[in-house]
Design a protein around this motif. Structure first.
Motif, PDB file in Angstrom:
ATOM      1  N   VAL A 177       6.817  27.639  -2.407  1.00 51.53           N
ATOM      2  CA  VAL A 177       7.435  26.313  -2.264  1.00 51.53           C
ATOM      3  C   VAL A 177       6.867  25.399  -3.356  1.00 51.53           C
ATOM      4  O   VAL A 177       5.650  25.356  -3.549  1.00 51.53           O
ATOM      5  CB  VAL A 177       7.139  25.719  -0.862  1.00 51.53           C
ATOM      6  CG1 VAL A 177       7.755  24.342  -0.715  1.00 51.53           C
ATOM      7  CG2 VAL A 177       7.611  26.654   0.223  1.00 51.53           C
ATOM      8  N   PRO A 178       7.737  24.677  -4.078  1.00 53.83           N
ATOM      9  CA  PRO A 178       7.228  23.770  -5.113  1.00 53.83           C
ATOM     10  C   PRO A 178       6.248  22.743  -4.523  1.00 53.83           C
ATOM     11  O   PRO A 178       6.486  22.177  -3.453  1.00 53.83           O
ATOM     12  CB  PRO A 178       8.486  23.080  -5.639  1.00 53.83           C
ATOM     13  CG  PRO A 178       9.608  23.993  -5.289  1.00 53.83           C
ATOM     14  CD  PRO A 178       9.201  24.671  -4.024  1.00 53.83           C
ATOM     15  N   LEU A 179       5.166  22.520  -5.228  1.00 52.35           N
ATOM     16  CA  LEU A 179       4.124  21.590  -4.779  1.00 52.35           C
ATOM     17  C   LEU A 179       4.658  20.179  -4.532  1.00 52.35           C
ATOM     18  O   LEU A 179       4.296  19.559  -3.522  1.00 52.35           O
ATOM     19  CB  LEU A 179       2.966  21.567  -5.788  1.00 52.35           C
ATOM     20  CG  LEU A 179       1.805  20.661  -5.430  1.00 52.35           C
ATOM     21  CD1 LEU A 179       1.145  21.131  -4.139  1.00 52.35           C
ATOM     22  CD2 LEU A 179       0.799  20.615  -6.561  1.00 52.35           C
ATOM     23  N   PRO A 180       5.526  19.632  -5.404  1.00 51.23           N
ATOM     24  CA  PRO A 180       6.041  18.279  -5.120  1.00 51.23           C
ATOM     25  C   PRO A 180       6.766  18.196  -3.772  1.00 51.23           C
ATOM     26  O   PRO A 180       6.672  17.182  -3.076  1.00 51.23           O
ATOM     27  CB  PRO A 180       6.997  18.000  -6.277  1.00 51.23           C
ATOM     28  CG  PRO A 180       6.527  18.869  -7.376  1.00 51.23           C
ATOM     29  CD  PRO A 180       5.975  20.094  -6.718  1.00 51.23           C
ATOM     30  N   TRP A 181       7.495  19.255  -3.397  1.00 50.75           N
ATOM     31  CA  TRP A 181       8.177  19.247  -2.114  1.00 50.75           C
ATOM     32  C   TRP A 181       7.172  19.197  -0.966  1.00 50.75           C
ATOM     33  O   TRP A 181       7.370  18.480   0.015  1.00 50.75           O
ATOM     34  CB  TRP A 181       9.046  20.482  -1.973  1.00 50.75           C
ATOM     35  CG  TRP A 181      10.269  20.505  -2.824  1.00 50.75           C
ATOM     36  CD1 TRP A 181      10.542  19.724  -3.909  1.00 50.75           C
ATOM     37  CD2 TRP A 181      11.373  21.368  -2.663  1.00 50.75           C
ATOM     38  NE1 TRP A 181      11.744  20.061  -4.439  1.00 50.75           N
ATOM     39  CE2 TRP A 181      12.281  21.070  -3.701  1.00 50.75           C
ATOM     40  CE3 TRP A 181      11.683  22.383  -1.780  1.00 50.75           C
ATOM     41  CZ2 TRP A 181      13.481  21.746  -3.843  1.00 50.75           C
ATOM     42  CZ3 TRP A 181      12.884  23.042  -1.930  1.00 50.75           C
ATOM     43  CH2 TRP A 181      13.783  22.726  -2.941  1.00 50.75           C
ATOM     44  N   LEU A 216       5.704  15.730  -0.775  1.00 45.63           N
ATOM     45  CA  LEU A 216       6.652  14.788  -0.181  1.00 45.63           C
ATOM     46  C   LEU A 216       6.823  15.028   1.316  1.00 45.63           C
ATOM     47  O   LEU A 216       6.874  14.082   2.106  1.00 45.63           O
ATOM     48  CB  LEU A 216       8.011  14.895  -0.877  1.00 45.63           C
ATOM     49  CG  LEU A 216       8.097  14.258  -2.251  1.00 45.63           C
ATOM     50  CD1 LEU A 216       9.429  14.593  -2.900  1.00 45.63           C
ATOM     51  CD2 LEU A 216       7.918  12.761  -2.163  1.00 45.63           C
ATOM     52  N   ALA A 217       6.917  16.294   1.704  1.00 44.74           N
ATOM     53  CA  ALA A 217       7.155  16.603   3.109  1.00 44.74           C
ATOM     54  C   ALA A 217       5.905  16.421   3.970  1.00 44.74           C
ATOM     55  O   ALA A 217       5.988  15.898   5.079  1.00 44.74           O
ATOM     56  CB  ALA A 217       7.674  18.033   3.243  1.00 44.74           C
ATOM     57  N   LEU A 218       4.759  16.872   3.483  1.00 47.85           N
ATOM     58  CA  LEU A 218       3.549  16.862   4.303  1.00 47.85           C
ATOM     59  C   LEU A 218       2.573  15.746   3.954  1.00 47.85           C
ATOM     60  O   LEU A 218       1.681  15.441   4.748  1.00 47.85           O
ATOM     61  CB  LEU A 218       2.838  18.215   4.181  1.00 47.85           C
ATOM     62  CG  LEU A 218       3.679  19.438   4.563  1.00 47.85           C
ATOM     63  CD1 LEU A 218       2.901  20.715   4.285  1.00 47.85           C
ATOM     64  CD2 LEU A 218       4.113  19.361   6.006  1.00 47.85           C
ATOM     65  N   GLY A 219       2.737  15.144   2.790  1.00 50.08           N
ATOM     66  CA  GLY A 219       1.793  14.111   2.368  1.00 50.08           C
ATOM     67  C   GLY A 219       2.244  12.700   2.692  1.00 50.08           C
ATOM     68  O   GLY A 219       1.429  11.845   3.041  1.00 50.08           O
ATOM     69  N   THR A 220       3.547  12.436   2.587  1.00 48.34           N
ATOM     70  CA  THR A 220       3.994  11.063   2.814  1.00 48.34           C
ATOM     71  C   THR A 220       4.160  10.729   4.288  1.00 48.34           C
ATOM     72  O   THR A 220       3.947   9.580   4.681  1.00 48.34           O
ATOM     73  CB  THR A 220       5.317  10.790   2.070  1.00 48.34           C
ATOM     74  OG1 THR A 220       6.292  11.732   2.498  1.00 48.34           O
ATOM     75  CG2 THR A 220       5.133  10.856   0.580  1.00 48.34           C
ATOM     76  N   GLN A 221       4.519  11.712   5.122  1.00 47.97           N
ATOM     77  CA  GLN A 221       4.705  11.423   6.539  1.00 47.97           C
ATOM     78  C   GLN A 221       3.404  10.958   7.205  1.00 47.97           C
ATOM     79  O   GLN A 221       3.428   9.957   7.925  1.00 47.97           O
ATOM     80  CB  GLN A 221       5.300  12.627   7.271  1.00 47.97           C
ATOM     81  CG  GLN A 221       6.720  12.932   6.853  1.00 47.97           C
ATOM     82  CD  GLN A 221       7.648  11.729   6.965  1.00 47.97           C
ATOM     83  OE1 GLN A 221       7.615  11.029   7.962  1.00 47.97           O
ATOM     84  NE2 GLN A 221       8.455  11.500   5.945  1.00 47.97           N
ATOM     85  N   PRO A 222       2.275  11.628   6.985  1.00 49.41           N
ATOM     86  CA  PRO A 222       1.031  11.088   7.553  1.00 49.41           C
ATOM     87  C   PRO A 222       0.699   9.693   7.006  1.00 49.41           C
ATOM     88  O   PRO A 222       0.139   8.856   7.719  1.00 49.41           O
ATOM     89  CB  PRO A 222      -0.030  12.105   7.140  1.00 49.41           C
ATOM     90  CG  PRO A 222       0.719  13.375   6.964  1.00 49.41           C
ATOM     91  CD  PRO A 222       2.059  12.966   6.423  1.00 49.41           C
ATOM     92  N   ALA A 255       0.832  -1.205   0.000  1.00 49.89           N
ATOM     93  CA  ALA A 255       0.000   0.000   0.000  1.00 49.89           C
ATOM     94  C   ALA A 255       0.867   1.256   0.000  1.00 49.89           C
ATOM     95  O   ALA A 255       0.629   2.188  -0.780  1.00 49.89           O
ATOM     96  CB  ALA A 255      -0.936   0.003   1.207  1.00 49.89           C
ATOM     97  N   VAL A 256       1.878   1.285   0.843  1.00 47.39           N
ATOM     98  CA  VAL A 256       2.766   2.445   0.898  1.00 47.39           C
ATOM     99  C   VAL A 256       3.553   2.572  -0.404  1.00 47.39           C
ATOM    100  O   VAL A 256       3.709   3.673  -0.943  1.00 47.39           O
ATOM    101  CB  VAL A 256       3.702   2.352   2.123  1.00 47.39           C
ATOM    102  CG1 VAL A 256       4.790   3.407   2.066  1.00 47.39           C
ATOM    103  CG2 VAL A 256       2.897   2.487   3.400  1.00 47.39           C
ATOM    104  N   ALA A 257       4.035   1.464  -0.942  1.00 47.65           N
ATOM    105  CA  ALA A 257       4.810   1.501  -2.187  1.00 47.65           C
ATOM    106  C   ALA A 257       3.981   2.019  -3.351  1.00 47.65           C
ATOM    107  O   ALA A 257       4.483   2.785  -4.186  1.00 47.65           O
ATOM    108  CB  ALA A 257       5.355   0.113  -2.500  1.00 47.65           C
ATOM    109  N   VAL A 258       2.722   1.627  -3.410  1.00 46.40           N
ATOM    110  CA  VAL A 258       1.855   2.099  -4.494  1.00 46.40           C
ATOM    111  C   VAL A 258       1.682   3.609  -4.423  1.00 46.40           C
ATOM    112  O   VAL A 258       1.823   4.309  -5.428  1.00 46.40           O
ATOM    113  CB  VAL A 258       0.483   1.377  -4.450  1.00 46.40           C
ATOM    114  CG1 VAL A 258      -0.544   2.086  -5.298  1.00 46.40           C
ATOM    115  CG2 VAL A 258       0.637  -0.060  -4.904  1.00 46.40           C
ATOM    116  N   VAL A 259       1.412   4.118  -3.241  1.00 46.62           N
ATOM    117  CA  VAL A 259       1.193   5.561  -3.106  1.00 46.62           C
ATOM    118  C   VAL A 259       2.476   6.330  -3.407  1.00 46.62           C
ATOM    119  O   VAL A 259       2.467   7.317  -4.145  1.00 46.62           O
ATOM    120  CB  VAL A 259       0.658   5.898  -1.701  1.00 46.62           C
ATOM    121  CG1 VAL A 259       0.612   7.403  -1.484  1.00 46.62           C
ATOM    122  CG2 VAL A 259      -0.724   5.296  -1.513  1.00 46.62           C
TER     123      VAL A 259
END
Length: 134
Positions: free
Chosen positions: A94-98, A101-107, A68-72
């Protein structure tokens, strides 16, 4: 010169495991007092089967969580590749991908880890209830 004194090393589990009655062939006699805990202590084939079942259940939970984590995490670069305008977008400079990555993957990691722990504990609790069943 005196001989060194011999010491017998044993555990409480060993004494309990040896107390199970045996048939002439050496197999344990299953009676009302025999439980799965005895099979695990004696390391019988049945006990090994239950232990393997627990390990497989734990592995299955880990594999599903990892997938599940790998797919996302894999879909994020794919999304940025397919929609390059998202890669160029900025939020407060701030670039959206950053930000993603910073705020979307940690949760995601935290939620996946919490879910994994709950599932693993449920499987272990079920196993303990099965072992402790009279």
């Amino acid at each position: 010169m005196t001989e060194p004194r011999r010491v017998v090393v044993s555990s409480a589990r060993t004494d309990r495991a040896r107390s199970a009655p045996r048939t002439a062939g050496g197999a344990p006699v299953l009676d009302a007092g025999w439980t799965l805990a005895n099979d695990l202590d004696e390391q019988t084939e049945l006990g090994a089967l239950y232990a393997r079942t627990l390990i497989r259940a734990q592995f299955r939970i880990a594999a599903v969580t990892t997938a599940a984590v790998a797919v996302v995490v894999t879909c994020l670069p794919l999304l940025l590749y397919l929609a390059p305008e998202l890669g160029r977008a900025r939020v407060h400079g701030v670039p959206l991908p950053w930000l993603v990555l910073a705020l979307g993957t940690q949760p995601l990691w935290i939620a996946a880890a919490a879910h994994h722990v709950r599932q693993a504990e449920r499987v272990e609790r079920d196993f303990v209830e099965l072992v402790d069943r009279p």
